[in-house]
Design an enzyme around this catalytic site. Sequence first.
Site, PDB file in Angstrom:
ATOM      1  N   LEU A   1      36.856 -24.086  -6.492  1.00 35.49           N
ATOM      2  CA  LEU A   1      37.946 -23.517  -5.683  1.00 35.49           C
ATOM      3  C   LEU A   1      37.453 -22.880  -4.383  1.00 35.49           C
ATOM      4  O   LEU A   1      38.187 -22.772  -3.413  1.00 35.49           O
ATOM      5  CB  LEU A   1      38.709 -22.453  -6.500  1.00 35.49           C
ATOM      6  CG  LEU A   1      39.494 -22.971  -7.694  1.00 35.49           C
ATOM      7  CD1 LEU A   1      40.074 -21.811  -8.482  1.00 35.49           C
ATOM      8  CD2 LEU A   1      40.591 -23.919  -7.254  1.00 35.49           C
TER       9      LEU A   1
ATOM     10  N   LYS B   1      34.158 -20.251  -2.314  1.00 28.34           N
ATOM     11  CA  LYS B   1      33.028 -19.334  -2.402  1.00 28.34           C
ATOM     12  C   LYS B   1      33.466 -17.966  -1.894  1.00 28.34           C
ATOM     13  O   LYS B   1      34.209 -17.869  -0.913  1.00 28.34           O
ATOM     14  CB  LYS B   1      31.870 -19.842  -1.528  1.00 28.34           C
ATOM     15  CG  LYS B   1      31.204 -21.087  -2.111  1.00 28.34           C
ATOM     16  CD  LYS B   1      29.804 -21.278  -1.552  1.00 28.34           C
ATOM     17  CE  LYS B   1      29.113 -22.508  -2.159  1.00 28.34           C
ATOM     18  NZ  LYS B   1      29.190 -22.538  -3.641  1.00 28.34           N
TER      19      LYS B   1
ATOM     20  N   ASN C   1      32.255 -13.514  -1.801  1.00 37.78           N
ATOM     21  CA  ASN C   1      31.037 -12.722  -1.654  1.00 37.78           C
ATOM     22  C   ASN C   1      30.255 -12.820  -2.961  1.00 37.78           C
ATOM     23  O   ASN C   1      30.781 -12.558  -4.021  1.00 37.78           O
ATOM     24  CB  ASN C   1      31.410 -11.258  -1.389  1.00 37.78           C
ATOM     25  CG  ASN C   1      31.988 -11.138   0.007  1.00 37.78           C
ATOM     26  OD1 ASN C   1      31.324 -11.449   0.978  1.00 37.78           O
ATOM     27  ND2 ASN C   1      33.240 -10.758   0.093  1.00 37.78           N
ATOM     28  N   PHE C   2      29.019 -13.265  -2.872  1.00 37.18           N
ATOM     29  CA  PHE C   2      28.107 -13.309  -4.030  1.00 37.18           C
ATOM     30  C   PHE C   2      28.497 -14.295  -5.108  1.00 37.18           C
ATOM     31  O   PHE C   2      28.054 -14.171  -6.225  1.00 37.18           O
ATOM     32  CB  PHE C   2      27.995 -11.931  -4.716  1.00 37.18           C
ATOM     33  CG  PHE C   2      27.782 -10.788  -3.781  1.00 37.18           C
ATOM     34  CD1 PHE C   2      28.396  -9.561  -3.995  1.00 37.18           C
ATOM     35  CD2 PHE C   2      26.971 -10.916  -2.652  1.00 37.18           C
ATOM     36  CE1 PHE C   2      28.206  -8.500  -3.115  1.00 37.18           C
ATOM     37  CE2 PHE C   2      26.775  -9.859  -1.781  1.00 37.18           C
ATOM     38  CZ  PHE C   2      27.392  -8.651  -2.014  1.00 37.18           C
ATOM     39  N   GLY C   3      29.376 -15.225  -4.862  1.00 40.35           N
ATOM     40  CA  GLY C   3      29.625 -16.119  -5.994  1.00 40.35           C
ATOM     41  C   GLY C   3      30.520 -17.279  -5.634  1.00 40.35           C
ATOM     42  O   GLY C   3      31.125 -17.301  -4.562  1.00 40.35           O
ATOM     43  N   SER C   4      30.557 -18.249  -6.568  1.00 44.37           N
ATOM     44  CA  SER C   4      31.459 -19.389  -6.353  1.00 44.37           C
ATOM     45  C   SER C   4      32.597 -19.250  -7.360  1.00 44.37           C
ATOM     46  O   SER C   4      32.446 -18.594  -8.399  1.00 44.37           O
ATOM     47  CB  SER C   4      30.698 -20.690  -6.614  1.00 44.37           C
ATOM     48  OG  SER C   4      30.270 -20.685  -7.972  1.00 44.37           O
ATOM     49  N   VAL C   5      33.730 -19.810  -7.034  1.00 44.46           N
ATOM     50  CA  VAL C   5      34.921 -19.698  -7.886  1.00 44.46           C
ATOM     51  C   VAL C   5      35.337 -21.093  -8.342  1.00 44.46           C
ATOM     52  O   VAL C   5      35.407 -22.009  -7.517  1.00 44.46           O
ATOM     53  CB  VAL C   5      36.082 -19.010  -7.152  1.00 44.46           C
ATOM     54  CG1 VAL C   5      37.293 -18.871  -8.063  1.00 44.46           C
ATOM     55  CG2 VAL C   5      35.652 -17.626  -6.660  1.00 44.46           C
TER      56      VAL C   5
ATOM     57  N   LYS D   1      34.917 -16.731 -11.512  1.00 45.19           N
ATOM     58  CA  LYS D   1      33.916 -16.461 -10.466  1.00 45.19           C
ATOM     59  C   LYS D   1      32.555 -16.335 -11.128  1.00 45.19           C
ATOM     60  O   LYS D   1      32.359 -15.495 -12.001  1.00 45.19           O
ATOM     61  CB  LYS D   1      34.242 -15.175  -9.706  1.00 45.19           C
ATOM     62  CG  LYS D   1      33.277 -14.907  -8.542  1.00 45.19           C
ATOM     63  CD  LYS D   1      33.794 -13.788  -7.668  1.00 45.19           C
ATOM     64  CE  LYS D   1      32.958 -13.614  -6.405  1.00 45.19           C
ATOM     65  NZ  LYS D   1      33.513 -12.570  -5.506  1.00 45.19           N
TER      66      LYS D   1
ATOM     67  N   ASP E   1      36.179  -6.234   3.316  1.00 41.54           N
ATOM     68  CA  ASP E   1      36.165  -7.644   3.731  1.00 41.54           C
ATOM     69  C   ASP E   1      37.583  -8.216   3.750  1.00 41.54           C
ATOM     70  O   ASP E   1      37.834  -9.339   3.318  1.00 41.54           O
ATOM     71  CB  ASP E   1      35.271  -8.470   2.798  1.00 41.54           C
ATOM     72  CG  ASP E   1      34.891  -9.805   3.439  1.00 41.54           C
ATOM     73  OD1 ASP E   1      34.445 -10.710   2.718  1.00 41.54           O
ATOM     74  OD2 ASP E   1      35.083  -9.937   4.673  1.00 41.54           O
TER      75      ASP E   1
HETATM   76  N1  LIG Z   1      39.278 -14.657  -2.447  1.00 44.00           N
HETATM   77  C1  LIG Z   1      38.411 -15.265  -2.184  1.00 44.00           C
HETATM   78  C2  LIG Z   1      37.289 -16.043  -1.822  1.00 44.00           C
HETATM   79  C3  LIG Z   1      36.734 -16.646  -3.069  1.00 44.00           C
HETATM   80  N2  LIG Z   1      37.733 -17.477  -3.728  1.00 44.00           N
HETATM   81  C4  LIG Z   1      38.686 -17.072  -4.592  1.00 44.00           C
HETATM   82  C5  LIG Z   1      39.385 -18.197  -4.965  1.00 44.00           C
HETATM   83  C6  LIG Z   1      40.534 -18.289  -5.862  1.00 44.00           C
HETATM   84  N3  LIG Z   1      41.312 -19.383  -5.701  1.00 44.00           N
HETATM   85  C7  LIG Z   1      42.422 -19.518  -6.457  1.00 44.00           C
HETATM   86  N4  LIG Z   1      43.218 -20.610  -6.284  1.00 44.00           N
HETATM   87  C8  LIG Z   1      43.035 -21.708  -5.446  1.00 44.00           C
HETATM   88  C9  LIG Z   1      41.964 -21.801  -4.554  1.00 44.00           C
HETATM   89  C10 LIG Z   1      41.837 -22.902  -3.725  1.00 44.00           C
HETATM   90  C11 LIG Z   1      42.768 -23.921  -3.767  1.00 44.00           C
HETATM   91  C12 LIG Z   1      42.556 -25.075  -2.824  1.00 44.00           C
HETATM   92  C13 LIG Z   1      41.822 -26.203  -3.450  1.00 44.00           C
HETATM   93  C14 LIG Z   1      41.572 -27.300  -2.427  1.00 44.00           C
HETATM   94  N5  LIG Z   1      42.722 -27.613  -1.636  1.00 44.00           N
HETATM   95  C15 LIG Z   1      43.430 -26.519  -1.061  1.00 44.00           C
HETATM   96  C16 LIG Z   1      43.734 -25.402  -2.026  1.00 44.00           C
HETATM   97  C17 LIG Z   1      43.841 -23.834  -4.640  1.00 44.00           C
HETATM   98  C18 LIG Z   1      43.981 -22.717  -5.476  1.00 44.00           C
HETATM   99  N6  LIG Z   1      42.804 -18.615  -7.400  1.00 44.00           N
HETATM  100  C19 LIG Z   1      42.015 -17.529  -7.564  1.00 44.00           C
HETATM  101  C20 LIG Z   1      40.860 -17.320  -6.816  1.00 44.00           C
HETATM  102  C21 LIG Z   1      40.216 -16.032  -7.237  1.00 44.00           C
HETATM  103  C22 LIG Z   1      41.181 -15.491  -8.277  1.00 44.00           C
HETATM  104  N7  LIG Z   1      42.203 -16.491  -8.430  1.00 44.00           N
HETATM  105  C23 LIG Z   1      38.822 -19.252  -4.266  1.00 44.00           C
HETATM  106  N8  LIG Z   1      37.815 -18.783  -3.521  1.00 44.00           N
END
Ligand SMILES: N#CCCn1cc(-c2nc(Nc3ccc(C4CCNCC4)cc3)nc3c2CCN3)cn1
Length: 281
Positions: A31, A33, A35-39, A58, A151
């Site tokens: 999903l 990246k 701070n400090f990690g990938s999701v 994460k 941030d």
């Molecule tokens: N903040 C921050 C930075 C770190 N980070 C956190 C998340 C995160 N993403 C989602 N949902 C999510 C994310 C990306 C998509 C994209 C996929 C590709 N196409 C377009 C849409 C769709 C749904 N849900 C979350 C989280 C944390 C808790 N719940 C992702 N990066």
Amino acid sequence: EYGHPVWITSTPAQPEQILFEERHLRFISSLGKGNFGSVELCRYDPLGDNTGELVAVKKLQPNKKSTLEDFKKEVNILSIFECDYIVKYKGVCYSTGRLSMSLVMEYLPYGSLIGYLESYRHVNTRRMLLFASQICTGMEYLQTLRYVHRDLAARNILVANESLVKIADFGLTKVIPSDKEYYRVMQPGESPIFWYAPESINESRFSHKSDVWSFGVVLHELFCYCDTNYNPKRVRSSLLCKLLNVLLFLLQVYCLMKQCWAYDFEERPCFSRALLHISFK
Ligand SMILES: N#CCCn1cc(-c2nc(Nc3ccc(C4CCNCC4)cc3)nc3c2CCN3)cn1
């Protein structure tokens, strides 16, 4: 109870944790990246029949900057928050041998606000003001607990649905000591300085007022994408009224941005006052 995340008893040092078993967490996709990690998007599927819930996990990326201790602080901070405008903590998952841990959170299907605005360009002014007021309310909640996010940026705001956004990524969040009004960091931050208040750049000084500066930058990010042609009021009213509507709206937001960007942090509004400025009518 079989198959559900297991509660483990809390100790004074370690608040109650909900334990997700690694063997039931099925990877689906990456999903992003933070701070400090990938999701990652995972399905917690203890019954193995794809009926389990989707969660955002994460994972700590142990590198020079981040340590397990920092990650545990982020987990503990998020586990305390109870606010509709802050991404919800669900629990933790320890890898075999407890060598590493992951943070399990609610999955927000529309991703980051910056990505959302780039894909759905026709977000009208009313929805922008709604998003801005939700972010401001979430930041007001953080302030009552004396936490500074450090941030705040549209990339760290997530979209739950077309009328709800939530603040995420508490990897840099710090609590302000009770005898001070600011937090001073030793190591310079990694964030692009565009979101940093002058005192954060010059003195590594972070406070609620430096978060307010960043909120001003988020307002700018929001309204750069805002398509004033799609203001619902424009449909019914005359051309003059349309122009007045848009002008009034832009002035209202621009005026608040300028206040958030006061060089002297004492002159910046607190989140409660900023909320009055954009209170969703
Ligand atoms: N903040 C921050 C930075 C770190 N980070 C956190 C998340 C995160 N993403 C989602 N949902 C999510 C994310 C990306 C998509 C994209 C996929 C590709 N196409 C377009 C849409 C769709 C749904 N849900 C979350 C989280 C944390 C808790 N719940 C992702 N990066």
